[in-house]
Design a protein around this motif. Structure first.
Motif, PDB file in Angstrom:
ATOM      1  N   TYR A 132      -2.748  -3.219  -2.642  1.00 31.59           N
ATOM      2  CA  TYR A 132      -2.590  -4.514  -3.322  1.00 31.59           C
ATOM      3  C   TYR A 132      -2.457  -5.585  -2.246  1.00 31.59           C
ATOM      4  O   TYR A 132      -1.424  -5.723  -1.599  1.00 31.59           O
ATOM      5  CB  TYR A 132      -1.352  -4.468  -4.214  1.00 31.59           C
ATOM      6  N   ASP A 139       1.509  -0.533  -9.403  1.00 34.75           N
ATOM      7  CA  ASP A 139       1.492   0.878  -9.038  1.00 34.75           C
ATOM      8  C   ASP A 139       2.658   1.557  -9.734  1.00 34.75           C
ATOM      9  O   ASP A 139       3.741   0.955  -9.883  1.00 34.75           O
ATOM     10  CB  ASP A 139       1.608   1.031  -7.513  1.00 34.75           C
ATOM     11  N   SER A 162       0.855  -1.181   0.000  1.00 34.62           N
ATOM     12  CA  SER A 162       0.000   0.000   0.000  1.00 34.62           C
ATOM     13  C   SER A 162       0.892   1.233   0.000  1.00 34.62           C
ATOM     14  O   SER A 162       1.991   1.214   0.544  1.00 34.62           O
ATOM     15  CB  SER A 162      -0.939   0.015   1.208  1.00 34.62           C
ATOM     16  N   SER A 188      -2.644   3.578  -3.567  1.00 36.34           N
ATOM     17  CA  SER A 188      -2.595   2.244  -4.160  1.00 36.34           C
ATOM     18  C   SER A 188      -2.679   1.203  -3.060  1.00 36.34           C
ATOM     19  O   SER A 188      -2.047   1.367  -2.004  1.00 36.34           O
ATOM     20  CB  SER A 188      -1.295   2.055  -4.964  1.00 36.34           C
TER      21      SER A 188
END
Length: 753
Positions: A560, A597, A507, A558
Motif C-alpha cells: 500500500y 490488509d 507492506s 500486501s
C-alpha cells in the motif's frame, strides 16, 4: 547430518580454541574451525533428551568430531579495595556547573539532572594471575555493584566507559589533567558504550546494581575504564563513595563466575571431507545447568574446539513449562515516520478510535528535534498515561537523549518492565507482550546477538522485534541495504514478528522461512508463527509523507503506497483473541476507515500457557484536605488482585518513578493535588500486571475537624469510604484508548526499581 557416535574417554582440555597436535609442529591458524549450532547459547529446555548439533571445517580434511559437555560450578567473590587483593576502587562526580573542578576526594558521589551531575566508578585489578584475581576469559555468571544510597532519586542509566580517567584529576571537561574527554561529562559514543543498564536508588539504604554485561566485557578483554552513570530525570541520587569513613558503607563489587567442573569429552563420530555437520543425542538430568562444545580433529591430528562454549539449562519447573500469554484482546497499533501536524494527529485519532491498548512506534518521531512538541501531540490525543513505546529512528538521533528520557519515563509510568538501553538495545514486557526495541545501523552494534539472547531467554507466547531501518528487499521503495540480515534472521529464529518503518508506505510479507533468501513457507490468510517462521512488515504511514512503489517480489502479501492511492494509517494486531491466547487478528486501516490488509496469526506454544494475573488498585478517590495541613491520609487496597492460575507473590505501589510501598495495602499522606498511583503485582510464574488509581486531594479551608481524614478503597466493591465529613467521589480512570484501566505484562520486576 550424521548420527551420534560412541563414547570416548575423558581428556583434559581448555574450554575453546585451537589445541594443536601431538607433535606440536602444526601452526594453530591451520587447525579446524568449529561452529556450535544448537541448542543456542543460554537456551532453557524442558526435556532431558537433548540433541546437540555442530559443524566443522578444515582444509586438511576432517577426521573426527567430539561432543564435550559438563555441569559447571558457580563460584563467587566480593571485591573491595584492599592491599591484599590489589583491587583499587575509584569513584567521583562530574559536575557540569563546576566543569573544571575535581570531586575525587568527596565522601559521596551524585547523579542529578538539575544541576547535571554524572557519577564515575571503577574496580581496577579484577583480572590477572594474582591469587585473588580472576583469570582473563573467566565466564562471568553475574556481577553487581553494591552501594549505600543516602538520597533516593530518579532512575539512572549506567554505561561502560571507553576512556581512561584519573580519580584525583578528572572533571566534567577533562578525564586526566590536560586530557579532555571526547564527550564532556563522559556522555557520548566516543566516551562510553551505547548499551546501558537502568539503575535506581528507590530508597535510602544498600542497593545492588546489575553490572553483569560490563564485567563480562572486561573478562573478554575490553579495557576496564569503569562505569559512568547518567540521570534520566531531575531528582538527585547520591551514595557513599570509596572515601567514606565507614568501610562497610563503601562500594563493593560482587561477582559470580562459572568453573568447568566435569566438562569433558562424551561422544565422538568419524567424519571425512573438508566440512561436516553432526548431531549427538544425550540424556541429561533435570534442573541442571550445562556447558557444551564440540572439538574437531583433522587428518593431520590438529584439534580445536569452538572459540566459546555454550550454556544450556534443563529445567522442570513451572517457569520452564509455561508460556506467558498476553492480556485478553490486547490491541497494539504499529506506526512509524510520524511528523507533526494534522496527518499525524489523524493517525493518533484513528488509534484512539480503534480502541488500541498500546502503540509501538518504529522510529522517526517528528523530524524537527522537538521532543516536547512530539510528546504534547501524543498527549493531546491519547493522554499522558497512554502506553506508547518507541525505537530510535535516523531522524531522532539529534535529540535522542531527551526523546529516550521521555519515552522511558512513560514506559515505567504505565507499568512496563524494560531492560537495557531503551529504544536502542532494550527489551520490554507489557501486558504479556514481549518486544525488543533496537536501533540497527543507527546507534550501537551487535543488535542481532542481543535479539538472539533476549528471545532465547524469554517465555512469552507473543514477541515482536521493533526497529526503524531496512534491507532493500524488505521494503518496496528505494531504500538500500542498511541493517544487515542478522537482525531479521535472529527474530525469525526466535519466532518474533518483525516490525519496521523508514519507508513511507505499508507492506507485509507472507510467512517467511528465510529472509535472506526470501523463502516463503505459507501464503495463507492465517499464518502460524514459530521459531524459524515469521512475518515482517513496514508500517511507515504515521503522518510524515507517502511514497510510490518501486520494487516488488513474490514474498509480499500486501503493498500500500502512493502508487495504490495510499493515505495515512496504522497496523493493528489484537493478541489473545476471544479467549484463545495463541491467536491474533491483524488489519491495516487508514484514516479514511478503509481496511487495506487483514490476516490472522497463530503462535505455537512451546509450553503450557501461564495466564496473567489481574491487578486491582481500587476505584479513583477524591478527598478534601479537611485539616488544611496540605495533605490527606488515604489507604489504597490491592487485595482484590488475583492470579487465575496461581498466586500473587509481590506488590509494588509507585507514583511515577518513586516506589511508595511493597505491601498489598498502602497508607500514605498524599499532598494536595492529583496523584496517579500504579500498582504492580507479580505472580508465582514471574508474570506481572498493573492497575492505576487516581487520587485527588483538594485544598481545604483549614481549621479543626473531628474527622480523621482517612480514606479506604474497598477491594471487594471498589467503593470509596471515608470518616471525614467531606464527600468522596469515585470514577474510573482511562489509561488506554478504549477506557480499560488494568494493564498486565510478563517478565520480572522493572530493572532498576
Amino acid at each position: 547430518m550424521m548420527a551420534c557416535g560412541a563414547e570416548v574417554p575423558d581428556e583434559p582440555g581448555n574450554v575453546g580454541g585451537a589445541l594443536g597436535n601431538a607433535g606440536g609442529s602444526r601452526a594453530l591458524t591451520t587447525a579446524p574451525t568449529v561452529t556450535l549450532l544448537s541448542p543456542r547459547d543460554g537456551e532453557r529446555m524442558a526435556t532431558t533428551n537433548v540433541t546437540f548439533q555442530c559443524s566443522a571445517e578444515s582444509s586438511e580434511g576432517l577426521q573426527q568430531i567430539t561432543l564435550w559437555y559438563g555441569t559447571p560450578s558457580v563460584q563467587s567473590r566480593v571485591f573491595r579495595e584492599d592491599a591484599k587483593s590489589g583491587v583499587v576502587v575509584d569513584d567521583t562526580t562530574l559536575v557540569a556547573k563546576s566543569a573544571k573542578r575535581n570531586f575525587g576526594g568527596e565522601t559521596s558521589v551524585s547523579v542529578d539532572g538539575n544541576p547535571v551531575k554524572h557519577a564515575l566508578i571503577r574496580f581496577s585489578g579484577l583480572f590477572g594471575s594474582g591469587v585473588d584475581q580472576l583469570p582473563p576469559g573467566t565466564r562471568i555468571d553475574e556481577a553487581r555493584v553494591v552501594v549505600r544510597c543516602v538520597d533516593a532519586g530518579d532512575t539512572m542509566v549506567a554505561y561502560r566507559l571507553l576512556e581512561d580517567w584519573t580519580e584525583g584529576q578528572t572533571t566534567w571537561l577533562e578525564r586526566k589533567a590536560g586530557v579532555p574527554w571526547s564527550n564532556p561529562g563522559a556522555n557520548g559514543a566516543a566516551s562510553r558504550d551505547t548499551t546501558g543498564i537502568v539503575w535506581s536508588c528507590p530508597a535510602a539504604g544498600e542497593r545492588a546494581f546489575d553490572a553483569t554485561s560490563f564485567v563480562r566485557a572486561w573478562a573478554d578483554g575490553a579495557p576496564n575504564h569503569g562505569i559512568v552513570v547518567i540521570p534520566t530525570g531531575g531528582d538527585l541520587t547520591r551514595w557513599n563513595s570509596n572515601e567514606h569513613t565507614t568501610t562497610s558503607s563503601r562500594p563493593r563489587l560482587e561477582v559470580s563466575w562459572v568453573e568447568l567442573g566435569d566438562f569433558s569429552p562424551r561422544q565422538s563420530v568419524a567424519v571425512s571431507g573438508s566440512s561436516a555437520t553432526v548431531s549427538f543425542s544425550a540424556a541429561l538430568s533435570w534442573n541442571t545447568r550445562y556447558l557444551w562444545s564440540c572439538e574437531a580433529t583433522d587428518a593431520t591430528g590438529a584439534r580445536s574446539r569452538a572459540p566459546t562454549s555454550f550454556e544450556l539449562t534443563v529445567e522442570q519447573t513451572p517457569s520452564a513449562l509455561r508460556s506467558v500469554a498476553t492480556a485478553p484482546d490486547l490491541k497494539v497499533a504499529f506506526i512509524g515516520d510520524q511528523g507533526l501536524g494534522p496527518n499525524a494527529v489523524a493517525v493518533l485519532q484513528l488509534i484512539r478510535g480503534e480502541g488500541a491498548d498500546a502503540v509501538l512506534h518504529q522510529g522517526d518521531f517528528e523530524y524537527e528535534d522537538n521532543p516536547a512538541a512530539w510528546e504534547e501531540q501524543i498527549n493531546s490525543v491519547l493522554g499522558p498515561d497512554f502506553p506508547y513505546f518507541v525505537s530510535i529512528g535516523n531522524h531522532d538521533e539529534g535529540q535522542w537523549t531527551e526523546y529516550q528520557r521521555r519515552a522511558l519515563e512513560r514506559a515505567i509510568r504505565v507499568g512496563a518492565t524494560c531492560e537495557g538501553d531503551y529504544g536502542v538495545m532494550s527489551a520490554c514486557h507489557y501486558q504479556g507482550l514481549y518486544f525488543v526495541l533496537v536501533g540497527p545501523d543507527i546507534m550501537g552494534s551487535g543488535h542481532d546477538l542481543y535479539i538472539r539472547d533476549r528471545l532465547t531467554a524469554d517465555a512469552s507466547l507473543w514477541s515482536v522485534c521493533s526497529w526503524h531501518k531496512l534491507m532493500r528487499l524488505m521494503q518496496v521503495e528505494g531504500k538500500n541495504n542498511e541493517t544487515g540480515w542478522g537482525v531479521y534472521e535472529e527474530c525469525r529464529r526466535g519466532g518474533a514478528i518483525v516490525a519496521t518503518a523508514h519507508a513511507h508506505s505499508y507492506s507485509r510479507t507472507h510467512l517467511m522461512g528465510d529472509f535472506d533468501t526470501q523463502t516463503v513457507v505459507s501464503t495463507a490468510t492465517t499464518l502460524t508463527i514459530d521459531r524459524g517462521r515469521t512475518i515482517a512488515f513496514v508500517s511507515g504511514l504515521g503522518g510524515r509523507s507517502i511514497r510510490a512503489q518501486r520494487l516488488d517480489g513474490h514474498w509480499w502479501a500486501s503493498i500500500y503506497t502512493a502508487t495504490q492511492g495510499a493515505t495515512y494509517g496504522a497496523l493493528f494486531c489484537t493478541f489473545n483473541v476471544a479467549g484463545h491466547p495463541e491467536r491474533a487478528a491483524c488489519y491495516f486501516k487508514d484514516i479514511r476507515n478503509r481496511v487495506i490488509d487483514q490476516f490472522g496469526l497463530e503462535a505455537t506454544p512451546e509450553r503450557a500457557v501461564n495466564l496473567l494475573p489481574v491487578a486491582s488498585a481500587g476505584a479513583d478517590v477524591t478527598q478534601t484536605d479537611v485539616h488544611g495541613d496540605g495533605a490527606e491520609t488515604i489507604t489504597l487496597d490491592g487485595r482484590a488482585s488475583v492470579d487465575p492460575d496461581g498466586t500473587i507473590v509481590s506488590y509494588s505501589w509507585r507514583e511515577g518513578l518513586t516506589v511508595l510501598g511493597t505491601s498489598a495495602t498502602l497508607t500514605r499522606a498524599f499532598p494536595v493535588g492529583r496523584h496517579t498511583v500504579t500498582l504492580l503485582v507479580v505472580d508465582d510464574d514471574g508474570a506481572t500486571a498493573s492497575d492505576t488509581v487516581v487520587v485527588t486531594v483538594n485544598a481545604g479551608s483549614g481549621g479543626s475537624s473531628s474527622a480523621s481524614g482517612l480514606i479506604t478503597i474497598s477491594p471487594s466493591s471498589g467503593a470509596t469510604t471515608t470518616s471525614s465529613s467531606a464527600a468522596a467521589t469515585s470514577s474510573t480512570t482511562s489509561t488506554n484508548a478504549s477506557g480499560t484501566t488494568s494493564t498486565s505484562s510478563s517478565g520480572g520486576v522493572l530493572q532498576g526499581l
